[in-house]
Structures are given as C-alpha cells and as structure tokens.
Design an enzyme around this catalytic site. Structure first.
Site, short mmCIF file in Angstrom:
data_model
loop_
_atom_site.label_atom_id
_atom_site.label_comp_id
_atom_site.label_asym_id
_atom_site.label_seq_id
_atom_site.Cartn_x
_atom_site.Cartn_y
_atom_site.Cartn_z
NE ARG A 41 28.15 20.67 26.63
CZ ARG A 41 27.72 20.02 27.71
NH1 ARG A 41 28.19 18.83 28.00
NH2 ARG A 41 26.83 20.57 28.50
CB SER A 110 22.21 26.92 23.81
OG SER A 110 23.36 26.15 23.56
CE LYS A 139 24.57 20.82 26.11
NZ LYS A 139 24.50 21.94 25.17
#
Length: 209
Positions: A41, A110, A139
């Site tokens: 990520r 997600s 996040k």
C-alpha cells in the site's frame, strides 16, 4: 477456487518502521514468521517508485509462497504480475477490475456494510476486507469504525473469505476472530514493532488457537 489464506494479512506502511530498520528485511521477517498474505500500500509516491518497490516485494513474497496483492493500482499489479489487487469503494468497480485482471487474479474489496460486501461478492470479489473494525490512525480514507457486531453480520452475509481490517492489535485480535472471520489484517502491529518476528508469531499463535 483460488489458493490463498487471509488468516494473517499484512498491509505495508514504510512510515511506521523504527528508525534504521530496512523495509525489505522487515517484510521478509514477517513472511518467515507466519504472514499469509501481503499487500503493498503506497499513497504518496511516483508510479515509478511504486513499481520498483513492487518488483522487489513480489520476489520476496514468492520465496515464501505468499500471495502478493497491490492496493488500488491495477496498472502496477499487471506490470509486476502480482497475484491480485485490493480495491476500496472509491476505486474502479470490482466487475471492471475483473475484466481487466482476468479470472485467475485475486480481487479483494473493502466493505464497511453488509450491502457493500454482498455487492462485492456478486461482482466477482474473491474476498472482503471488512472494516474499519476499530478506529485507526493508519488509514485516513475509511469511515467510522463498524465494530464487532457489524463485522459478524458481514461475515454471515457472504460466502467468500472475510478479513477484518482497521485498528487490529494483539490485544483485540481474539475478540475479532471470535466473530468468525477468516483472518485479520494488520499494519502497525507488525510494521511498527520492535521485534518483527515476535510480533508476527504471537499473532499467529492467536490465530492458531
């Protein structure tokens, strides 16, 4: 059915590393000690740098037969022949990603609600990243914490694997797993730890119970 195991799913974040620690050594240490799935990520780097990191991580993951997933960037995933991608609700729709990636690649989506999870499964997702279960500082782009009850509802609503994401630590991992989910996704609990091997093994121990 594609062959993958979401039980201990590590999402990378280089900013969390202790000073002086090598990113690639950290990842290798985590894989050696029981991480079953790896997601790269990266939010604030060039495509070139993202690609270069992905090439190196793919080789490390392959050494341990761990599926290597790219967050968001289908182009990067295709360019390094990653095992799959993980997409959020604001990314390309799963059905379109599937057309681009083909049937053999893993696509994770997600989901913060039962409706989102059910739609993802219908659109061809291979697994759901459900959360954020708890509030997380790592996040910024996910909504309110959904909590354990909603996590359980998501798990019960779909037939594909569900991995819990968001704010999961050693101290709450048992409670999370008791909802029946197929795995836990962690970031800081491994990436920011003093001892990568120990942090990974103790999470592995909880999962194995």
């Amino acid at each position: 059915m594609k062959d993958f195991d979401v039980s201990l799913y590590l999402v990378t974040d280089r900013k969390l590393l202790k000073v002086g620690r090598d990113f690639y050594d950290t990842i290798e240490e985590s894989l050696k000690n029981g991480v079953t799935m790896l997601q790269l990520r990266e939010k604030d780097i060039s495509s070139k740098e993202f690609y270069e990191i992905a090439v190196r991580l793919k080789d490390i993951a392959a050494k341990y037969n761990v599926p290597f997933i790219i967050n968001d960037r289908i182009d990067i995933a295709l360019s390094v022949d990653a095992d799959g991608v993980h997409l959020g609700q604001e990314d390309l729709p799963c059905s379109i990603a599937r057309k681009i990636m083909g049937d053999k690649k893993i696509i994770g989506i997600s989901a913060g609600s039962v409706d989102e999870a059910v739609k993802a499964e219908k659109d061809g997702a291979d697994y759901i990243g459900a959360g954020a279960v708890f509030y997380t500082g790592t996040k910024k782009d996910i909504g309110e914490a959904i909590g354990l009850l909603n996590l359980k509802k998501i798990k019960e609503a779909v037939n594909i694997p569900v991995v819990a994401i968001g704010g999961i630590k050693y101290s709450n991992a048992t409670d999370v797993l008791e909802t029946g989910v197929d795995g836990i996704s962690v970031v800081s609990e491994i990436m920011a730890s003093d001892d990568i091997g120990f942090a990974t093994r103790r999470l592995r121990d909880i999962i194995s119970k």
